[in-house]
Structure formats: structure tokens, C-alpha cells
Write an enzyme that holds these catalytic residues in place. Structure first.
Site, PDB file in Angstrom:
ATOM      1  N   HIS A 128       0.803  -1.221   0.000  1.00 31.72           N
ATOM      2  CA  HIS A 128       0.000   0.000   0.000  1.00 31.72           C
ATOM      3  C   HIS A 128       0.832   1.266   0.000  1.00 31.72           C
ATOM      4  O   HIS A 128       0.416   2.296  -0.507  1.00 31.72           O
ATOM      5  CB  HIS A 128      -1.023  -0.052   1.127  1.00 31.72           C
ATOM      6  N   ARG A 140     -10.336   4.227  -2.192  1.00 29.47           N
ATOM      7  CA  ARG A 140      -9.945   3.341  -1.074  1.00 29.47           C
ATOM      8  C   ARG A 140     -10.251   4.054   0.247  1.00 29.47           C
ATOM      9  O   ARG A 140      -9.374   4.687   0.835  1.00 29.47           O
ATOM     10  CB  ARG A 140      -8.455   3.021  -1.152  1.00 29.47           C
ATOM     11  N   GLU A 186     -11.330 -10.222  -6.568  1.00 29.59           N
ATOM     12  CA  GLU A 186      -9.909 -10.224  -6.219  1.00 29.59           C
ATOM     13  C   GLU A 186      -9.491 -11.482  -5.488  1.00 29.59           C
ATOM     14  O   GLU A 186      -8.405 -11.550  -4.911  1.00 29.59           O
ATOM     15  CB  GLU A 186      -9.532  -8.956  -5.439  1.00 29.59           C
ATOM     16  N   ASN A 213      -4.253  -6.780  -7.762  1.00 33.51           N
ATOM     17  CA  ASN A 213      -3.214  -6.842  -6.725  1.00 33.51           C
ATOM     18  C   ASN A 213      -3.438  -8.038  -5.811  1.00 33.51           C
ATOM     19  O   ASN A 213      -2.528  -8.818  -5.525  1.00 33.51           O
ATOM     20  CB  ASN A 213      -3.219  -5.568  -5.870  1.00 33.51           C
ATOM     21  N   ASP A 214      -4.673  -8.153  -5.339  1.00 32.48           N
ATOM     22  CA  ASP A 214      -4.968  -9.291  -4.475  1.00 32.48           C
ATOM     23  C   ASP A 214      -5.180 -10.568  -5.271  1.00 32.48           C
ATOM     24  O   ASP A 214      -4.824 -11.654  -4.807  1.00 32.48           O
ATOM     25  CB  ASP A 214      -6.204  -8.991  -3.612  1.00 32.48           C
ATOM     26  N   CYS A 250      -9.105  -2.533 -11.759  1.00 34.22           N
ATOM     27  CA  CYS A 250      -8.660  -1.402 -10.930  1.00 34.22           C
ATOM     28  C   CYS A 250      -7.380  -1.710 -10.158  1.00 34.22           C
ATOM     29  O   CYS A 250      -6.897  -0.876  -9.408  1.00 34.22           O
ATOM     30  CB  CYS A 250      -9.758  -0.955  -9.981  1.00 34.22           C
TER      31      CYS A 250
HETATM   32  C1  PEP Z   1      -6.536  -4.896  -5.649  1.00 31.04           C
HETATM   33  O1  PEP Z   1      -6.426  -5.782  -4.799  1.00 31.04           O
HETATM   34  O2  PEP Z   1      -6.162  -5.031  -6.836  1.00 31.04           O
HETATM   35  C2  PEP Z   1      -7.096  -3.596  -5.293  1.00 31.04           C
HETATM   36  C3  PEP Z   1      -7.344  -2.678  -6.208  1.00 31.04           C
HETATM   37  O3  PEP Z   1      -7.335  -3.342  -3.980  1.00 31.04           O
HETATM   38  P1  PEP Z   1      -6.180  -2.968  -2.917  1.00 31.04           P
HETATM   39  O4  PEP Z   1      -4.911  -2.739  -3.687  1.00 31.04           O
HETATM   40  O5  PEP Z   1      -6.646  -1.746  -2.188  1.00 31.04           O
HETATM   41  O6  PEP Z   1      -6.134  -4.184  -2.054  1.00 31.04           O
HETATM   42 MG    MG Z   2      -7.472  -5.605  -2.927  1.00 31.76          MG
END
Ligand code: PEP
Ligand code: MG
Length: 579
Positions: free
Chosen positions: A191, A298, A433, A456-457, A504
Site C-alpha cells: 500500500h 480506497r 480479487e 493486486n490481491d 482497478c
Molecule cells: C486490488 O487488490 O487489486 C485492489 C485494487 O485493492 P487494494 O490494492 O486496495 O487491495
Molecule cells: Mg485488494
């Protein structure tokens, strides 16, 4: 001069003096002192304990009116630990024998005790681990107080160098003075990396031991394009990087000139480009960079500004400010994604052994209904101010989604009772995700109005690679064929159900994946605002037909290396300055 290589997470070049800070939430680096310094460090420990005891005594006294409270019990436990002579002796012995700094001796001793406690089966004892972490933080606050103050009240341009920066710390910086960031730990989608990118601050992470090789005030170059950090550069290297920095901002300006042009491919396929934000004041940047709305807000970052839980009004004001900045453009507000590296580990909750698989995100909200409902009320109230849409994060099962929607309906009924206006037809979407959600996308598609793929997740959970752990960062890749197959499934299922699907995650900010994703059928992307012009440039330079061919080809490949090399080649042809 020393050159260190890490992972480039936010582009740009920064040259400034280093501000080295220790972290509140992570292990204090193992540092030693000269033997002659030992008594000074021991005295520091004594003073820190003294201040901590006075502080807890005051806090306990302030609770005298609370009758049925176990807060007093908690403070009593803290005082017992702080007054325990054997604990202090253990710490000072470490300083005497191993010449550690006071903060390292305190941190390592208390963390040892905490981890010993947390392994004990008796829940009463294992829960004391959280108290020990609390005591550690309190003592470190006194030991590091001055350095923290420096981080919070920066008055000159610096690059921040730290072992790791928690989202809380990043949120607290005065952004106008922080010109760059470099950390020992972290990965591309940690993050801190995301915040740096959103703010347009050059950053390099995963440098392993940069904090051990630098002193506050040293000159540092951060090259966020190549993932390089140069400590104490010579005059020639500084001049060379000043020239790179100028060239980089020239290119940025050039790209900015396309901000008012349409995001459309050469064969006229419209692409929606939205921005990801963490703070309401970033909404302006999305508009300034030509974003067509906010695809991911977020909201959990609201929790990182202050020690206290935000009130409904705090939520509402943040959402209202964002929605107003966007006019009639869409704003997708994601409900709280707390947990894992965000907030819960460092606050009053018991640390988890495996937080990425723990009580995070929608799971956390479903167990903390007051908190969840407070946010939902605020989102609904803000929904009359513009085109507000609501999105639930980390949905894994249908039951979870239905539960979240049921709570939303409860909140709607509450608002109806009070006669408070809101959009009764607010679009409700979900993040995809987890592999579970991706595989069940056709079922979920019947219950939501849109999907947003959180790569990302999705990468983290598909490949079993912690997204923030630099030691496995080479295994973390959006180009893995398993990840791509899941993305394709979600896009296809969304099309069949005729619902909107966006991407996203950070994959949408990375130039090499845009053609592939367009070829897979994605028509809407939400990304870090500074990247909007560059991604638009790619969109405007390609045809959807050539993207289809790229996607077809990639989906026949089985090796991550082969895929990434192929995509980079294809992107280089379109935008040679990118790589
Ligand atoms: C993701 O997981 O891709 C996402 C956009 O959420 P975050 O990065 O806030 O976990
Ligand atoms: Mg995420």
C-alpha cells in the site's frame, strides 16, 4: 557513493537529503552502539519506562468514572509489566552484552515475550500478546519521539528512507516536502507503493538494507524509473540525474497535453479511464489528468489519518468533497478494506499470524457492524450529490455478498425512517480479487451491477505470494498464465451477463498490460492518476483489432517469462520511451 537496486514502484527522479525514520509498526532495525555509549542507552530505557508509567497512570485515573469497564484492567496489566524489574533488567542486559540501541533492545525483548504468549493455548494468556505490543509501542514512542516529530513536521525537501512505511505513516507526511521514498521492505503492490504512485512521488522499495547504510542528512538520488537508489552520489552523478529529471518532466508535460483528448483506439473503440484515489484531495488530480471519474476510492485511508475512528460526518465530508470535485462523473466508493497491512494489525486488535488470509476487508466489516453501517449511511447520504456507486471488496462467497447487501438494505430502511434522501437505485458492484470470486463470476454477475477486478490481491491469492514481501517479489506477476486465465473468465462472464467489468488493480497502471487487457475485452480501467496520460497515449496509439491478436497469442503461452517479454516488445513498438 553507493548504488542500491530495488523495485521501482513509482516513477520519477528525486534528489534530496535523507530523512531516515524508524517505524512504529515494524521491527526496529538491529543497530549497535559503541561500548562507551551503553550507559546513555540504558538511561534512555529507564526514562522511557518512567514516562510510560506516568502516562498509563494518568490514563487509568481518567477512567475513574467508568464503572463496568475492563479498560482499567487493561491499564493495570500494562502497569504491572512496566513496573516489572526483571523485564527492565532483560533489556539493559542486552544493551550491556550485545551493544544494541535502546530501541532495538526494547523492541526485540518485548516482541519475544509477545510471540511466546501468543503461542500459549489459554486464550486469556495469548490475548496478552496484544498488550505487550501496545507496551512496546508506548516505550518506542518515548524512545523515538523526537525522530517521529521530525517525520511529521518536515519543513524542507527530503527523501524519506525507512525500513518499511506503514500506510498510517505515509498518510501523515507533508506531501509538499516529501520528494521521494525508499524502503528496505515492500513490494510493487504494497500500500505504500500505491500511495506513492497516487501522489506522484518517486519511490523504490525492497532495497533490503538501505537503512543500515545511510545517515539522516546524506544526499540521496531516488530513480523511480529504474528502481535504483544512489547514496552520497558524486557531483557528476548528481548532474546526470538532474538532466534525467528534467527530461522526465518534459515527457510528462508532453503527455499532459493529451488530457482533453478522447480515450479511444485508432479503430474507434471507446475506453473508459478512471482514477484510483486514497484521499479526497486526490480527486482534483484525477480531473487534472483527464480521468473520466473515480473507479476506486480506497476509503480505509480515512482511518489512517487519525487515532480515532472516523464519525459518520467524517465519512460524509470526505465523500461529499470527492463527489463535488467530480461533478457528474462517476465515483465508485469502495467500502472499508481494513485489515492485512492496513490499520488493524497496529491498532487495538490482536495481531494475526497470517493477516492476508485473516480478518480483513468485507469479513472485518461483517464482524464490526457498527463501523460498517456508519460508513454505509455516509455513502448513501452522499449518493444524492452525484453519480455515486458502491463497491464491496474481497468478496469470496455468495453468502458474504448477500449479507453485505442485506446490511445495506437495513441502513436504507433506517434512512427512510429518518426521511434522509439517498439514491434508492445506487449501483452496487463487487471487487473480484480472490480466485474463488473469479471462478464463480457467472453466479456473482446475477447479483451485482458491475465487477472491478482487483489484480493486486488476485495475483497474491492465485500465486500464494504475499504482495508486500520483497523476498518473494520475483514470483509475483500479473503475466502469470494462471492469473490471466482468471481475468479472462471474469471478463467473459461479465459480458455474458451484460454487466460492466473494470480492472482497478495496479495491472491497469502498467503500460505493458493495456493492449492485452483491451484484447481480452476490458473497456474500463481505473489507475493511479499520474499514469492516466501515459495509458491514454497507448490507447490512442493502438487498434482494438491488434489488441485482440495480442490477447489470442498470449493466451496460447504457458510461461510467465515468455508472456512478459512478448508484451514488453509489443508495448515498446507503440511507446518506445516507456522501457
Ligand atoms: C486490488 O487488490 O487489486 C485492489 C485494487 O485493492 P487494494 O490494492 O486496495 O487491495
Ligand atoms: Mg485488494
Amino acid at each position: 557513493m553507493e548504488i542500491k537496486k530495488g523495485i521501482a514502484v513509482s516513477p520519477g527522479i528525486a534528489i534530496a537529503k535523507a530523512l531516515v525514520i524508524d517505524s512504529e509498526d515494524y521491527r526496529i532495525p538491529r543497530r549497535t552502539i559503541m561500548p562507551s555509549q551503553r550507559q546513555v542507552e540504558i538511561k534512555k530505557v529507564r526514562l522511557a519506562f518512567k514516562h510510560a508509567i506516568t502516562e498509563v497512570n494518568t490514563l487509568e485515573a481518567a477512567q475513574s468514572d467508568v464503572k463496568e469497564s475492563n479498560i482499567k484492567d487493561i491499564f493495570a496489566v500494562h502497569l504491572r509489566f512496566l513496573r516489572d524489574k526483571s523485564l527492565r533488567t532483560k533489556i539493559t542486559d542486552l544493551i550491556e552484552s550485545d551493544h544494541y540501541t535502546a530501541e532495538f533492545a526494547v523492541s526485540t525483548t518485548l516482541r519475544d515475550i509477545a510471540s511466546h504468549f501468543s503461542r500459549i493455548k489459554d486464550p486469556y494468556i495469548s490475548e496478552r500478546a496484544a498488550d505487550i505490543y501496545d507496551i512496546e509501542r508506548r516505550l518506542l514512542k518515548h524512545l523515538l519521539g523526537k525522530k517521529r516529530e521530525e517525520a511529521a513536521h518536515i519543513t524542507e525537501e527530503v527523501v524519506v528512507v525507512a525500513h518499511e512505511l506503514s500506510p498510517t505513516q505515509t498518510a501523515g507526511f507533508d506531501k509538499s516536502f516529501v520528494k521521494g521514498m525508499a524502503t528496505d521492505a515492500g513490494g510493487r503492490t504494497s500500500h505504500t507503493a500505491i500511495v506513492a504512485r497516487s501522489l506522484g512521488i518517486p519511490a523504490v522499495v525492497a532495497l533490503e538494507d538501505v537503512t543500515a547504510n545511510i545517515h539522516g542528512g546524506d544526499t540521496v538520488i531516488i530513480d523511480g524509473n529504474r528502481g535504483v537508489v544512489i547514496l552520497n552520489p558524486d557531483e557528476e552523478t548528481i548532474l546526470q540525474h538532474e538532466a534525467y529529471a528534467l527530461e522526465f518532466s518534459r515527457l510528462e508535460h508532453e503527455l499532459d497535453s493529451i488530457k482533453d483528448l478522447a480515450a479511444v483506439t485508432r479503430d474507434n473503440v471507446k475506453i473508459e479511464l478512471l482514477g484510483n484515489i486514497e484521499f479526497p484531495d486526490e480527486a482534483q488530480m484525477v480531473v487534472a489528468k483527464g480521468g473520466q471519474g473515480i473507479g476506486l476510492y480506497r476509503t480505509e485511508f480515512l482511518y489512517l489519518y487519525s487515532e480515532n475512528e472516523p464519525t459518520e460526518e467524517d465519512h460524509y465530508e470526505a465523500y461529499a468533497q470527492t463527489v463535488k470535485a467530480l461533478g457528474n462523473k462517476p465515483v465508485i466508493i469502495r467500502t472499508l478494506d481494513l485489515g492485512a497491512d492496513k490499520y488493524t494489525q497496529s491498532k487495538r486488535f490482536v495481531p494475526e499470524t497470517n493477516p492476508q488470509l485473516g480478518l480483513r476487508s468485507i469479513r472485518f466489516c461483517l464482524q464490526n457492524l457498527m463501523m460498517f453501517k456508519t460508513q454505509l449511511r455516509a455513502i448513501l447520504r452522499a449518493s444524492v450529490l452525484g453519480d455515486v456507486r458502491l463497491m464491496f471488496p474481497l468478496i469470496t462467497s455468495l453468502q458474504e455478498l448477500r449479507q453485505a447487501k442485506m446490511i445495506l438494505r437495513d441502513v436504507m430502511e433506517d434512512l427512510d425512517e429518518y426521511g434522509l434522501p439517498y439514491n434508492h437505485n445506487i449501483p452496487i458492484g463487487m471487487m473480484v480479487e480472490t480466485p474463488a470470486a473469479a471462478l464463480m463470476a457467472s453466479t456473482f454477475a446475477r447479483e451485482v451491477s458491475f465487477f472491478s477486478i482487483g489484480t493486486n490481491d488476485l495475483i497474491q491469492y492465485t500465486l500464494a505470494v504475499d504482495r508486500g514481501n520483497e523476498r518473494v517479489s520475483s514470483l509475483y506477476s500479473a503475466a502469470d498464465p494462471a492469473v490471466l486465465r482468471l481475468v479472462r473468465t471474469v471478463v467473459q462472464d461479465a459480458y455474458k451477463a451484460q454487466i460492466d467489468v473494470k480492472v482497478c488493480g495496479e495491472m491497469a497502471s502498467e503500460p505493458e498490460y493495456i493492449m492485452l487487457l483491451i484484447g481480452m475485452g476490458v473497456r474500463s480501467f481505473s489507475l493511479a492518476p499520474p499514469m492516466l496520460p501515459e495509458i491514454k497515449q497507448i490507447v490512442r496509439s493502438v487498434t482494438a483489432e491488434s489488441c485482440n491478436q495480442i490477447a489470442r497469442k498470449v493466451l496460447t503461452m504457458n510461461s510467465e517469462r515468455q508472456i512478459i517479454n512478448y508484451l514488453r516488445d509489443a508495448t515498446r513498438k507503440i511507446l518506445p520511451e516507456v522501457f
